[in-house]
Design a protein around this motif. Structure first.
Motif: not given
Length: 313
Positions: A174-182, A281-295
């Motif tokens: 599993v890779l961790a480090g600055s990952i913000s998008t799908g 890369a972060i400019d919003d505060l969405p509900p978690a479900a919406d963020l998951c759908a975007t990813l």
């Protein structure tokens, strides 16, 4: 992709919402799991072992109506200064938590206990030596915490660390480090990781237990606002420079490094806020479900784009 059978058919994309100290709780975990990603939280986010058990009861109950949800996980700090470890392990085993993420120590006896009920164990590492110890302990997965990750992090490039781990480990990476998008989740797969680990991106959601001021600071900051230092908690971690200044500290002249002590970690991190370099890369505060759908959408689009592009040369 090297994923255990009890994960591969239950996730929409290969991603984990990382366990964030003081900010991951049942609301975030449930929404992430319902949306097809693995949701996790640190056991120490509850002040007592009983409170931890109560959270497990709540999460399990809330996920019952969603049998197709992704599994959830718990982070256990395996460090001599954690007085709750033994009690929390007992509760973890009693609840048969699907995924246990261990940090600051890989212990084969703990791995054996989790495997005893069919659970998985992933372990945080920042270098090859730690990865070798984790592999010897029998873990199912190794989390490569690379440069730019929020919280306790390493300094190695993901290109270097993932390759070195793969040379000595056949399990899940599993890779961790600055990952913000799908697209970045897909990029993690492209360099040899099996899954991606996202913390700061999920910190900036409505369900995260961070204060509004903390979330606003993430939106207003960029990678240059992250300071990497061991002087806050005794182990090197990434912090938001503006939060240090707001607390009256001089980032250029921090107090000397002390020893890590889990009994005082909550007090240390309450006002000194952590984040990873991916905040740009972060400019919003969405509900978690919406963020998951975007990813999920971004991941699919990235995979499609690279698959249909003609080969080079």
């Amino acid at each position: 992709m090297s994923l255990p059978a009890n994960l591969v058919d239950r996730v929409a994309i290969p991603a984990i919402s990382a366990p964030m100290f003081l900010t991951s709780g049942p609301d975030l975990v449930v929404e992430v799991c319902r949306s097809g990603l693995v949701g996790t939280f640190p056991a120490l986010n509850q002040r007592s072992t009983k409170g931890y058990a109560d959270w497990l009861d709540e999460i399990e109950e809330r996920l019952v109506p969603f049998p197709d949800s992704a599994p959830f996980g718990v982070n256990l700090i395996v460090h001599p200064s954690n007085p709750r470890l033994d009690a929390d392990v007992q509760v973890t085993c009693a609840h048969k938590v699907p995924l246990v993420i261990t940090s600051l120590g890989a212990v084969s006896d703990l791995v054996t206990e989790i495997h005893g009920y069919g659970g998985l164990v992933f372990h945080d590492v920042i270098n090859r030596r730690h990865a070798e110890k984790a592999a010897e302990a029998g873990v199912d997965g190794i989390i490569a915490v690379c440069a730019g990750a929020g919280g306790h992090a390493g300094t190695m490039s993901p290109f270097a660390l993932v390759q070195e781990i793969r040379s000595i480990f056949t399990g899940t990476i599993v890779l961790a480090g600055s990952i913000s998008t799908g697209a970045q989740i897909f990029a993690a797969r492209a360099i040899g990781a099996d899954m991606a680990y996202l913390g700061t991106r999920f910190l900036a959601t409505r369900e995260a237990m961070a204060s509004e001021a903390y979330k606003r600071m993430i939106l207003d900051s960029r990678a240059a606002d992250i300071i990497y230092t061991p002087n806050i908690s005794g182990v090197a971690a990434n912090f938001l420079r503006p939060s240090l200044v707001a607390a009256g500290l001089d980032p250029a002249s921090l107090p000397p490094k002390g020893e890590m002590d889990m009994s005082r970690e909550a007090a240390v991190w309450k006002d000194l806020w952590s984040a990873g370099q991916g905040i740009g890369a972060i400019d919003d505060l969405p509900p978690a479900a919406d963020l998951c759908a975007t990813l999920i959408r971004e991941y699919v689009e990235a995979r499609r784009a690279l698959t249909v592009d003609p080969p080079v040369g």
